[in-house]
Enzyme design. Sequence first.
Site, PDB file in Angstrom:
ATOM      1  N   GLY A  36      23.757  -9.314 -40.956  1.00 46.93           N
ATOM      2  CA  GLY A  36      22.828  -9.232 -41.872  1.00 46.93           C
ATOM      3  C   GLY A  36      22.063 -10.169 -41.500  1.00 46.93           C
ATOM      4  N   GLN A  39      14.842 -15.096 -41.155  1.00 50.45           N
ATOM      5  CA  GLN A  39      14.727 -15.302 -39.617  1.00 50.45           C
ATOM      6  C   GLN A  39      14.959 -15.137 -38.951  1.00 50.45           C
ATOM      7  OE1 GLN A  39      19.089 -13.579 -42.062  1.00 50.45           O
ATOM      8  NE2 GLN A  39      19.618 -16.042 -40.407  1.00 50.45           N
ATOM      9  N   CYS A  96      26.370 -18.205 -40.177  1.00 50.01           N
ATOM     10  CA  CYS A  96      24.758 -17.115 -40.647  1.00 50.01           C
ATOM     11  C   CYS A  96      24.439 -17.789 -38.774  1.00 50.01           C
ATOM     12  CB  CYS A  96      24.437 -18.420 -41.322  1.00 50.01           C
ATOM     13  SG  CYS A  96      22.401 -17.832 -41.594  1.00 50.01           S
ATOM     14  N   LEU A  97      23.522 -16.354 -38.829  1.00 50.00           N
ATOM     15  CA  LEU A  97      22.925 -16.148 -36.870  1.00 50.00           C
ATOM     16  C   LEU A  97      22.407 -17.119 -37.011  1.00 50.00           C
ATOM     17  CD1 LEU A  97      22.215 -12.824 -36.688  1.00 50.00           C
ATOM     18  CD2 LEU A  97      24.093 -13.937 -35.967  1.00 50.00           C
ATOM     19  N   HIS A 142      23.715 -13.100 -49.726  1.00 52.21           N
ATOM     20  CA  HIS A 142      23.757 -14.596 -48.991  1.00 52.21           C
ATOM     21  C   HIS A 142      22.035 -13.787 -48.357  1.00 52.21           C
ATOM     22  CE1 HIS A 142      24.623 -16.623 -44.954  1.00 52.21           C
ATOM     23  NE2 HIS A 142      24.099 -15.735 -44.085  1.00 52.21           N
ATOM     24  N   GLU A 143      21.706 -13.268 -48.308  1.00 50.93           N
ATOM     25  CA  GLU A 143      20.889 -12.477 -47.224  1.00 50.93           C
ATOM     26  C   GLU A 143      18.979 -12.497 -47.972  1.00 50.93           C
ATOM     27  OE1 GLU A 143      20.320 -12.187 -44.290  1.00 50.93           O
ATOM     28  OE2 GLU A 143      22.499 -11.908 -43.766  1.00 50.93           O
ATOM     29  N   HIS A 153      18.491 -16.187 -48.324  1.00 54.85           N
ATOM     30  CA  HIS A 153      17.720 -16.339 -47.225  1.00 54.85           C
ATOM     31  C   HIS A 153      16.004 -15.672 -47.656  1.00 54.85           C
ATOM     32  CE1 HIS A 153      19.255 -17.183 -43.591  1.00 54.85           C
ATOM     33  NE2 HIS A 153      19.873 -15.973 -43.898  1.00 54.85           N
TER      34      HIS A 153
HETATM   35 ZN   LIG Z   1      22.586 -16.425 -43.222  1.00 53.42          ZN
END
Ligand SMILES: [Zn+2]
Length: 187
Positions: free
Chosen positions: A59, A64, A107-108, A149-150, A153
């Site tokens: 995701g 991000q 998370c990236l 989660h996304e 963000h």
């Molecule tokens: Zn994330």
Amino acid sequence: MPSDIAVEKKKLKKPPLGLHFLGDRVLRQAAKRIAKVDDELRQLVREMLQTMYSEDGIGLAAPQVGVHKQLIVIDCEPDNAANPPLILINPTVKQVSRDLCVAQEGCLSIPGVYLDVKRPQVVEIAYKDEYGRPQTLKASDLLGRCIQHEMDHLNGVVFVDRVENSLTLAQELSKNGFSYQAVKPVA
Ligand SMILES: [Zn+2]
């Protein structure tokens, strides 16, 4: 019919977009609603997908990659070429289940850190797809968790803000080169 935004699921040596990491201010800013779903936006979707696949994510939210737009790409089966990615534009939560469940997240934007987070088991959302068509979706398990989660963000929240064990959190962050000062606990 393959989607217009379909990209090959492969790792590029140079992904088109650069990631931002915990501690970067951009991750803490709220994303703006998207007024028009057009070719320019679909190009951004493609580049976000290529970046997500290249970085081994499932995701990715626009903040991000430094873009303040309410846009998310998700693919819980990145190794399955037949599984189409999910594109969420201006997503809103319609309902969440009272049942909560705990699972590990990563998370990236916080590479190396994997910790347990408690979230509603089921989430129901409304959103627009990559053609601007209104859609709804009810999701649980990995997909439901990934969506929540996304969507965090888009509100400037990262998963570590929801980690309850602050001692473990501080240790894991420091082990991976991040500062606990960058955490903003939600509760
Ligand atoms: Zn994330």
